[in-house]
Every structure is written in structure tokens, then in C-alpha cells.
Write a protein that holds these residues in place. Structure first.
Motif, PDB file in Angstrom:
ATOM      1  N   LEU A  41       1.043  -1.198  -0.110  1.00 38.05           N
ATOM      2  CA  LEU A  41       0.206   0.079   0.094  1.00 38.05           C
ATOM      3  C   LEU A  41       0.893   1.151   0.018  1.00 38.05           C
ATOM      4  O   LEU A  41       0.596   2.072  -0.613  1.00 38.05           O
ATOM      5  N   VAL A  42       1.909   1.416   0.887  1.00 34.61           N
ATOM      6  CA  VAL A  42       2.787   2.405   0.933  1.00 34.61           C
ATOM      7  C   VAL A  42       3.973   2.548  -0.160  1.00 34.61           C
ATOM      8  O   VAL A  42       4.554   3.649  -0.143  1.00 34.61           O
ATOM      9  N   ALA A  43       4.289   1.421  -0.663  1.00 34.37           N
ATOM     10  CA  ALA A  43       5.685   1.761  -1.444  1.00 34.37           C
ATOM     11  C   ALA A  43       5.673   2.474  -2.561  1.00 34.37           C
ATOM     12  O   ALA A  43       6.632   3.164  -2.919  1.00 34.37           O
ATOM     13  N   PRO A  44       4.402   2.661  -3.180  1.00 33.25           N
ATOM     14  CA  PRO A  44       4.305   3.727  -4.211  1.00 33.25           C
ATOM     15  C   PRO A  44       4.889   5.133  -3.911  1.00 33.25           C
ATOM     16  O   PRO A  44       5.276   6.014  -4.713  1.00 33.25           O
ATOM     17  N   PHE A  45       4.676   5.539  -2.351  1.00 32.75           N
ATOM     18  CA  PHE A  45       4.991   6.947  -1.933  1.00 32.75           C
ATOM     19  C   PHE A  45       6.180   6.834  -1.070  1.00 32.75           C
ATOM     20  O   PHE A  45       6.747   7.936  -0.562  1.00 32.75           O
ATOM     21  N   VAL A  46       6.540   5.616  -0.523  1.00 28.67           N
ATOM     22  CA  VAL A  46       7.467   5.528   0.501  1.00 28.67           C
ATOM     23  C   VAL A  46       8.342   4.408  -0.107  1.00 28.67           C
ATOM     24  O   VAL A  46       8.418   3.341   0.146  1.00 28.67           O
ATOM     25  N   PRO A  47       9.706   4.823  -0.807  1.00 28.97           N
ATOM     26  CA  PRO A  47      10.691   4.238  -1.261  1.00 28.97           C
ATOM     27  C   PRO A  47      11.085   3.127  -0.209  1.00 28.97           C
ATOM     28  O   PRO A  47      11.264   1.917  -0.828  1.00 28.97           O
TER      29      PRO A  47
END
Length: 184
Positions: free
Chosen positions: A151-157
Motif C-alpha cells: 500500500l505504501v511503497a508507491p510513495f515511500v521508497p
């Protein structure tokens, strides 16, 4: 107290907060009484305790262990509970949609959910959603870190290293059984 009464309570309070937010965000004209009522209704939410669910704790725990900076379960705009907020990542937040948030059988957003998403978007928040069923299934399979990372990988590398492959193989090291021995 305003208009000779205190701020509404119970189920009416959420509706009053939505109306107050609408008045405030749209700069609707009104007298001093209206501005005072808006302030009372929106300020009333600040001291309210939120009910933290097991899913809230699992998501926040996964984010903490991945070292992802976030605000745990809280209210945005003094109105809407979200599981986690990421203000330093372009005002993103994570929301879990339950049965009451979706209209069956096509799973479109219910009216209250659509209003919540619209209000948050108007304030500059990007809402990332997942369903209660999907998150609960991931937790039961001890794959909470992988699900949250997706869920967060697209905006938290930094979360990309926690993504679990599609091969359904062994759990990632951070999700392995706590009793397992690790050789060095």
C-alpha cells in the motif's frame, strides 16, 4: 455553548462536523453566530478519544518496524478517522474500508465514504484504501508487513524492501515465527 446550546453529541455530532467543515472550507457567508458554531463543533473533536482497532495496531506496528514515518490512527480535518497519515509524503493517508463503507454487490463507495474521500481530497490528502477483509486475511496469514508495504511503497521508497514476492514462498524474515532460531 452557542445558539444557547452546547455542541451536538452522538450520531448527530459527525453530521454537524461535516456541515461545519463544509461551511469553513467553502467560506460560506454567515454571521458571528455561524462562525462561533463552526468553531465549537470542530474544536469539540480535538479532545475525543479514538477507538483503536486491532487492524490499526497491526498497520502501525508494521510501519514502525519498516521505519516509515507516520501518524498512527487519528482524525483528519477533525472529522475522519484514518489508520495512518503520512504528512511528509505529499499528504497521503491510509484508510480501511469496511462493509458499511461499500455498497453491495458492486462495491462502490457508500455516500458517507464518498463524502469522506471528497472532503479529504479537497483538503489536499490522497487517500490510499484497502478493504477490511483483505487486510484481515493478510494479518491471519502473518503477511501484514507485505500487505502494508504494497500500500505504501508507491510513495515511500523505503517500504519496497518489505514487499513479498508473488510466489507464495516463505514469509519474509521480519514476519517469520518469533520462536524460530536464526543462524549467523
Amino acid at each position: 455553548r452557542t445558539f444557547g446550546m452546547s455542541a451536538p453529541r452522538g450520531p448527530v455530532l459527525q453530521l454537524a462536523r461535516q456541515v461545519a467543515h463544509h461551511i469553513k472550507s467553502r467560506d460560506v457567508p454567515g454571521g458571528e453566530d455561524v462562525r462561533e458554531w463552526v468553531a465549537v463543533v470542530l474544536d469539540d473533536a480535538r479532545g475525543e478519544r479514538l477507538h483503536e482497532t486491532a487492524n490499526d495496531r497491526h498497520v502501525s506496528g508494521a510501519l514502525v518496524s519498516m521505519r516509515v514515518p507516520h501518524r498512527p490512527a487519528g482524525r483528519l480535518l477533525g472529522l475522519y478517522k484514518v489508520v495512518a497519515a503520512f504528512p511528509i509524503h505529499d499528504k497521503r493517508c491510509l484508510d480501511i474500508l469496511g462493509a458499511a463503507d461499500l455498497v453491495s454487490p458492486d462495491f462502490t463507495h457508500a455516500g458517507r465514504t464518498a463524502l469522506r474521500l471528497q472532503h479529504l481530497a479537497a483538503d489536499g490528502w490522497t487517500v490510499v484504501t484497502t478493504s477490511y477483509q483483505e487486510l484481515s486475511a493478510s494479518i491471519k496469514l502473518k503477511r501484514a508487513h507485505g500487505a502494508v508495504a504494497e500500500l505504501v511503497a508507491p510513495f515511500v521508497p523505503e517500504a519496497e524492501v518489505f514487499l513479498v514476492g508473488d510466489d507464495g514462498g516463505d514469509p519474509a524474515p521480519w514476519e517469520a515465527d518469533d520462536d524460530a532460531q536464526t543462524e549467523y
